[in-house]
Design a protein around this motif. Sequence first.
Motif, PDB file in Angstrom:
ATOM      1  N   ALA A  80       0.806  -1.087   0.098  1.00 26.37           N
ATOM      2  CA  ALA A  80       0.140  -0.101   0.081  1.00 26.37           C
ATOM      3  C   ALA A  80       0.979   1.190  -0.055  1.00 26.37           C
ATOM      4  CB  ALA A  80      -0.870  -0.110   1.114  1.00 26.37           C
ATOM      5  N   ALA A  81       1.995   1.202   0.353  1.00 28.82           N
ATOM      6  CA  ALA A  81       2.853   2.434   0.515  1.00 28.82           C
ATOM      7  C   ALA A  81       2.236   3.440   1.276  1.00 28.82           C
ATOM      8  CB  ALA A  81       3.419   2.879  -0.912  1.00 28.82           C
ATOM      9  N   GLY A  82       1.314   3.029   2.287  1.00 30.89           N
ATOM     10  CA  GLY A  82       0.623   4.033   3.134  1.00 30.89           C
ATOM     11  C   GLY A  82      -0.318   4.943   2.323  1.00 30.89           C
ATOM     12  N   ASN A  83      -0.815   4.361   1.440  1.00 27.22           N
ATOM     13  CA  ASN A  83      -1.891   4.976   0.756  1.00 27.22           C
ATOM     14  C   ASN A  83      -2.958   4.234   0.420  1.00 27.22           C
ATOM     15  OD1 ASN A  83      -3.056   5.938  -2.206  1.00 27.22           O
ATOM     16  ND2 ASN A  83      -2.370   7.876  -1.070  1.00 27.22           N
ATOM     17  N   ALA A  84      -4.344   4.775   0.756  1.00 24.71           N
ATOM     18  CA  ALA A  84      -5.372   3.880   0.409  1.00 24.71           C
ATOM     19  C   ALA A  84      -5.712   3.717  -0.962  1.00 24.71           C
ATOM     20  CB  ALA A  84      -6.751   4.500   0.954  1.00 24.71           C
ATOM     21  N   ALA A  85      -5.343   4.533  -1.915  1.00 24.30           N
ATOM     22  CA  ALA A  85      -5.651   4.389  -3.275  1.00 24.30           C
ATOM     23  C   ALA A  85      -4.542   3.241  -3.910  1.00 24.30           C
ATOM     24  CB  ALA A  85      -5.371   5.572  -4.209  1.00 24.30           C
ATOM     25  N   VAL A  86      -3.349   3.230  -3.605  1.00 25.21           N
ATOM     26  CA  VAL A  86      -2.301   2.248  -3.831  1.00 25.21           C
ATOM     27  C   VAL A  86      -2.689   0.961  -3.414  1.00 25.21           C
ATOM     28  CG1 VAL A  86       0.336   1.709  -3.816  1.00 25.21           C
ATOM     29  CG2 VAL A  86      -0.474   4.147  -3.927  1.00 25.21           C
ATOM     30  N   LEU A  87      -3.122   0.834  -2.118  1.00 19.90           N
ATOM     31  CA  LEU A  87      -3.900  -0.422  -1.631  1.00 19.90           C
ATOM     32  C   LEU A  87      -4.781  -0.897  -2.336  1.00 19.90           C
ATOM     33  CD1 LEU A  87      -4.028  -2.609   0.410  1.00 19.90           C
ATOM     34  CD2 LEU A  87      -5.369  -0.919   1.924  1.00 19.90           C
ATOM     35  N   ALA A  88      -5.741   0.043  -2.865  1.00 15.55           N
ATOM     36  CA  ALA A  88      -6.963  -0.451  -3.765  1.00 15.55           C
ATOM     37  C   ALA A  88      -6.394  -0.830  -4.836  1.00 15.55           C
ATOM     38  CB  ALA A  88      -7.823   0.598  -3.837  1.00 15.55           C
ATOM     39  N   GLU A 104      -2.359  12.489 -10.704  1.00 16.34           N
ATOM     40  CA  GLU A 104      -2.900  12.945 -11.681  1.00 16.34           C
ATOM     41  C   GLU A 104      -4.439  11.950 -11.761  1.00 16.34           C
ATOM     42  OE1 GLU A 104       0.538  14.866 -14.609  1.00 16.34           O
ATOM     43  OE2 GLU A 104      -0.227  12.871 -15.129  1.00 16.34           O
ATOM     44  N   ARG A 105      -4.311  10.829 -11.360  1.00 15.73           N
ATOM     45  CA  ARG A 105      -5.227  10.074 -11.247  1.00 15.73           C
ATOM     46  C   ARG A 105      -6.251   9.964 -10.063  1.00 15.73           C
ATOM     47  NH1 ARG A 105      -2.972   4.011 -12.981  1.00 15.73           N
ATOM     48  NH2 ARG A 105      -2.599   4.504 -15.100  1.00 15.73           N
ATOM     49  N   SER A 106      -5.630  10.440  -8.777  1.00 18.84           N
ATOM     50  CA  SER A 106      -6.246  10.368  -7.608  1.00 18.84           C
ATOM     51  C   SER A 106      -5.650  11.537  -6.652  1.00 18.84           C
ATOM     52  CB  SER A 106      -6.214   9.068  -6.883  1.00 18.84           C
ATOM     53  OG  SER A 106      -6.812   8.103  -7.482  1.00 18.84           O
ATOM     54  N   PRO A 107      -5.794  12.716  -6.963  1.00 17.88           N
ATOM     55  CA  PRO A 107      -4.890  13.828  -6.326  1.00 17.88           C
ATOM     56  C   PRO A 107      -5.855  13.863  -4.648  1.00 17.88           C
ATOM     57  CG  PRO A 107      -6.592  14.702  -7.819  1.00 17.88           C
ATOM     58  CD  PRO A 107      -6.297  13.311  -8.224  1.00 17.88           C
ATOM     59  N   GLU A 108      -7.204  13.472  -4.872  1.00 15.61           N
ATOM     60  CA  GLU A 108      -8.086  13.614  -3.581  1.00 15.61           C
ATOM     61  C   GLU A 108      -7.513  12.345  -2.577  1.00 15.61           C
ATOM     62  OE1 GLU A 108      -9.852  10.536  -6.024  1.00 15.61           O
ATOM     63  OE2 GLU A 108      -8.978  12.492  -6.482  1.00 15.61           O
ATOM     64  N   ALA A 109      -6.846  11.608  -2.911  1.00 12.03           N
ATOM     65  CA  ALA A 109      -6.530  10.378  -2.125  1.00 12.03           C
ATOM     66  C   ALA A 109      -5.165  10.477  -1.362  1.00 12.03           C
ATOM     67  CB  ALA A 109      -6.473   9.064  -3.080  1.00 12.03           C
ATOM     68  N   ILE A 110      -4.544  11.750  -1.540  1.00 12.61           N
ATOM     69  CA  ILE A 110      -3.238  12.045  -0.856  1.00 12.61           C
ATOM     70  C   ILE A 110      -3.481  12.991   0.235  1.00 12.61           C
ATOM     71  CG2 ILE A 110      -0.619  12.628  -1.414  1.00 12.61           C
ATOM     72  CD1 ILE A 110      -1.288  11.723  -4.496  1.00 12.61           C
ATOM     73  N   ALA A 111      -2.744  12.780   1.266  1.00 11.37           N
ATOM     74  CA  ALA A 111      -2.996  13.785   2.290  1.00 11.37           C
ATOM     75  C   ALA A 111      -2.480  15.260   1.854  1.00 11.37           C
ATOM     76  CB  ALA A 111      -2.222  13.335   3.432  1.00 11.37           C
ATOM     77  N   PRO A 112      -3.013  16.181   2.336  1.00 13.42           N
ATOM     78  CA  PRO A 112      -2.768  17.600   1.765  1.00 13.42           C
ATOM     79  C   PRO A 112      -1.437  18.104   2.095  1.00 13.42           C
ATOM     80  CG  PRO A 112      -4.904  17.799   3.049  1.00 13.42           C
ATOM     81  CD  PRO A 112      -4.368  16.373   3.035  1.00 13.42           C
ATOM     82  N   ASP A 113      -0.675  17.729   2.812  1.00 12.40           N
ATOM     83  CA  ASP A 113       0.721  17.918   3.122  1.00 12.40           C
ATOM     84  C   ASP A 113       1.425  17.415   2.284  1.00 12.40           C
ATOM     85  OD1 ASP A 113       0.148  15.877   4.856  1.00 12.40           O
ATOM     86  OD2 ASP A 113       1.831  16.102   5.751  1.00 12.40           O
ATOM     87  N   ILE A 114       1.190  15.988   1.957  1.00  9.26           N
ATOM     88  CA  ILE A 114       2.052  15.213   1.082  1.00  9.26           C
ATOM     89  C   ILE A 114       1.827  15.786  -0.476  1.00  9.26           C
ATOM     90  CG2 ILE A 114       2.522  12.894   0.267  1.00  9.26           C
ATOM     91  CD1 ILE A 114       3.253  13.373   3.194  1.00  9.26           C
TER      92      ILE A 114
END
Length: 386
Positions: free
Chosen positions: A43-51, A261-271
Amino acid sequence: MRDLWNAFMPYPDADVGHAAIGPLSGLRLAVKDLFDVAGYPTAAGNAAVLAASGIKTSTAPLVQTLLDAGACFVGKTNTDELAYSLIGGNIHFGMPINPRDPHLIPGGSSSGSAVAVAAGFADIGLGTDTSGSIRLPAAVNGLIGWRPTHGSLDDRALRPLAPSFDVPGFVTRSLEPMAALMSAVGMPAVNDPPPSILVPEDIFATIDGAVADEMIASLRSAGMPVRRTNAIASVSLSDLALAFITILQREAWESNRTLFERSPEAIAPDIAARLLSGSRLDDEEVREAGSIRELFSAEIDALLRESVVVALPTLAMNPPRRDAEPESFAAFRSACIKLLCLSGLGGCPQLAFPIVNCAGNVSLSLFGARSADRMLMNVARQLTAE
């Protein structure tokens, strides 16, 4: 296993075999969730990567090397999102709890691996170190942290952040399992004469004076030759840190551009903000940063050619509380990167370890020439011998 410290990712258990006999037999292995392990997602700590991950069908070669050496896999560990922080927080999976002081951050991005070892769930924590993601959580949790020589370990099936700085790295509770690890992953043995220890005054001047004095006294008490120098490079720490961050941000953007570019909303704002900063850098800024990196690398190679090990404080300041304001996290990260960036810019190994006779959470680091990893271990043993 009840994970009260949020060290591990909440994945169902899968069978991961290991050799019955080997140099790492009896040692439990926790693996940062950036490395592929057969039977698990990454997952690399990201829900979209996990999905998007799916269950991996093969194991990263470095992880397999450890399993073949007898290490027993106990789980995949939490990480800062995309491994792009030094704090240990994660809006998707939560911040692990520092077993040494639950009020403080655990450090990152190898937060879960460090916490798993500090809490006694694992003997070896495998993580990664780009801008300090092994050394900083090791220091915060009172552990040994090893950032190997860049390019010395197999990084296939490891999700990148900034490839020209990324290295797999390890945390342990003591030096002996770390020494066994160095041997198991093929680091060359050294028979060089004992090196002298170099103390850069400009670097030690950046930390609390009493702590600096304690560190230097600890170095001298081991009976090894210690000498001082004004600086180890002609470029200031601030300029080195700026060059490092510039290159890091460009490479981090390139590594994560498709996800952003695919899922900007899936990344924490500071990252996301840091990724966007990398996207906005112009080529001239990156070239200038690369020139500073080349200059520093040449200077540090010349310095370390003479059987010298540089002593450094691992942290620039005390870690903040886990409930601190974002400004405190940013100040801590900025201060620490000035010290932690040196290994990345030079491609050199660094070994961090606690100074037990100093008050508070004091971690000293040894910084050496490329491929001198085992020499750093030998020096650390001398410095910590009773």
